[in-house]
Design a protein around this motif. Structure first.
Motif, PDB file in Angstrom:
ATOM      1  N   GLN A   1      29.792  48.824  49.500  1.00 21.15           N
ATOM      2  CA  GLN A   1      30.398  47.807  48.644  1.00 21.15           C
ATOM      3  C   GLN A   1      30.746  48.334  47.259  1.00 21.15           C
ATOM      4  O   GLN A   1      31.493  47.701  46.527  1.00 21.15           O
TER       5      GLN A   1
ATOM      6  N   LEU B   1      26.717  41.973  44.656  1.00 23.46           N
ATOM      7  CA  LEU B   1      26.509  42.538  45.987  1.00 23.46           C
ATOM      8  C   LEU B   1      25.949  41.489  46.939  1.00 23.46           C
ATOM      9  O   LEU B   1      26.303  41.457  48.127  1.00 23.46           O
ATOM     10  N   ALA B   2      25.075  40.623  46.416  1.00 28.89           N
ATOM     11  CA  ALA B   2      24.524  39.543  47.250  1.00 28.89           C
ATOM     12  C   ALA B   2      25.613  38.579  47.694  1.00 28.89           C
ATOM     13  O   ALA B   2      25.485  37.931  48.746  1.00 28.89           O
ATOM     14  N   ALA B   3      26.694  38.483  46.909  1.00 30.20           N
ATOM     15  CA  ALA B   3      27.815  37.604  47.257  1.00 30.20           C
ATOM     16  C   ALA B   3      28.884  38.343  48.065  1.00 30.20           C
ATOM     17  O   ALA B   3      30.000  37.851  48.221  1.00 30.20           O
ATOM     18  N   ASP B   4      28.540  39.550  48.563  1.00 31.79           N
ATOM     19  CA  ASP B   4      29.461  40.361  49.382  1.00 31.79           C
ATOM     20  C   ASP B   4      30.739  40.719  48.642  1.00 31.79           C
ATOM     21  O   ASP B   4      31.826  40.781  49.221  1.00 31.79           O
ATOM     22  N   THR B   5      30.631  40.932  47.336  1.00 30.82           N
ATOM     23  CA  THR B   5      31.773  41.321  46.519  1.00 30.82           C
ATOM     24  C   THR B   5      31.879  42.838  46.462  1.00 30.82           C
ATOM     25  O   THR B   5      30.878  43.522  46.245  1.00 30.82           O
TER      26      THR B   5
ATOM     27  N   ALA C   1      23.576  43.325  41.205  1.00 31.28           N
ATOM     28  CA  ALA C   1      22.848  42.786  42.358  1.00 31.28           C
ATOM     29  C   ALA C   1      23.399  41.434  42.779  1.00 31.28           C
ATOM     30  O   ALA C   1      23.521  41.137  43.983  1.00 31.28           O
ATOM     31  N   GLN C   2      23.745  40.602  41.810  1.00 32.46           N
ATOM     32  CA  GLN C   2      24.288  39.273  42.112  1.00 32.46           C
ATOM     33  C   GLN C   2      25.624  39.382  42.843  1.00 32.46           C
ATOM     34  O   GLN C   2      25.893  38.635  43.797  1.00 32.46           O
TER      35      GLN C   2
ATOM     36  N   THR D   1      25.341  51.677  49.372  1.00 32.40           N
ATOM     37  CA  THR D   1      26.130  50.671  50.063  1.00 32.40           C
ATOM     38  C   THR D   1      27.614  50.981  49.936  1.00 32.40           C
ATOM     39  O   THR D   1      28.060  51.568  48.962  1.00 32.40           O
TER      40      THR D   1
END
Length: 284
Positions: A61, A27-31, A24-25, A59
């Protein structure tokens, strides 16, 4: 941040709270995140994919790759004629079932003896075939895109070996399960997390008083347990891997993942760090 890759070796890896938190961390950073399903028990792969989809909510991502996909184009050797069990079901009793998941199951019986089960999707595509001997699972053949990708052999309902096939149905790798006794140290201190530690690495501080020495003896317990490990037989170039971690390292090299941030289950940190001493490794 660089792209990240999670190496998953068992379904329990994905069930860890820290796995979901790290994912989650990122994905939140658009990685962009790649997840390698390196499960040697292929029965876990479908469930692992489903769990990942639940975590990421479809997603773009996140990409998920299985061992069968990674080695689909590699060279191999032809399978032995007896590698996949054969059951002539033309004269057997057939029973049909619809599973809650939407899959369709066909069972073949000789009298009261179950000999084979075939599982298919709602459109009729085979996902796996299970063969039985004396009511015990003897072999499971897993399919992807209507072709066999893994042959799992069982003894006493326990997985003994998995054979990985390429796109041509040739044998590429075989993973053979062994078991060995290991000594582990349980820390029973009230403040302990009760995490198992290898006795060779456990170095508690020496107590300084007689009372503390007595208490320490009561808080530490040495237990001998059986631990599974896998021998990897390579039928691509017949290179022998030292252990399963050397095989995982080969996967990362094959996918050219030297420049990504690698996340592994903390339980494998010691072995993976020894195998990849120059790779920055993050734990989950």
């Amino acid at each position: 941040m660089k792209n990240a890759v999670f190496l998953v070796t068992a379904l329990s890896d994905i069930k860890k709270e820290s796995f979901g938190a790290q994912l989650a961390q990122l994905l939140a950073a658009d990685t962009h995140v790649g997840i390698i399903l390196g499960n040697l028990d292929y029965a876990e792969v479908a469930t692992a994919k489903w769990m990942v989809n639940k975590l990421v909510d479809q997603t773009n991502q996140v990409s998920v790759t299985t061992l069968a996909e990674i080695f689909a184009e590699d060279d191999g050797i032809d399978l032995a004629a007896t590698a996949i069990k054969q059951v002539d079901d033309s004269q057997l009793t057939k029973r049909e079932f619809d599973e809650p998941s939407g899959m369709h199951l066909t069972r073949y019986l000789a009298g009261d003896a179950l000999l084979k089960e075939v599982r298919t999707t709602p459109t009729g595509t085979i996902t796996d075939i299970t063969f039985y001997q004396d009511d015990q699972v003897e072999q499971v053949v897993y399919y992807e895109q209507a072709r066999p990708v893994v042959i799992a052999n069982y003894q006493d309902n326990a997985l003994q070996s998995s054979s990985l096939l390429n796109n041509n149905g040739q044998l590429v790798y075989r993973f053979i399960r062994h078991s060995k006794p290991v000594r582990r140290l349980y820390n029973l201190n009230k403040a302990s997390s009760l995490q198992l530690t290898d006795i060779r690495e456990a170095q508690p501080k020496a107590p300084t008083t007689e009372k503390a020495q007595t208490a320490a003896r009561n808080e530490m317990s040495v237990v001998t347990e059986q631990e599974d490990y896998y021998q990897v037989m390579n039928y691509v170039d017949f290179h022998k891997y030292q252990d399963i971690y050397a095989f995982y390292y080969h996967i990362l090299q094959k996918l050219a993942l030297d420049s990504v941030n690698l996340f592994i289950n903390i339980d494998h940190n010691v072995e993976m760090t020894a195998t990849m001493p120059h790779q920055l490794i993050f734990n989950y």
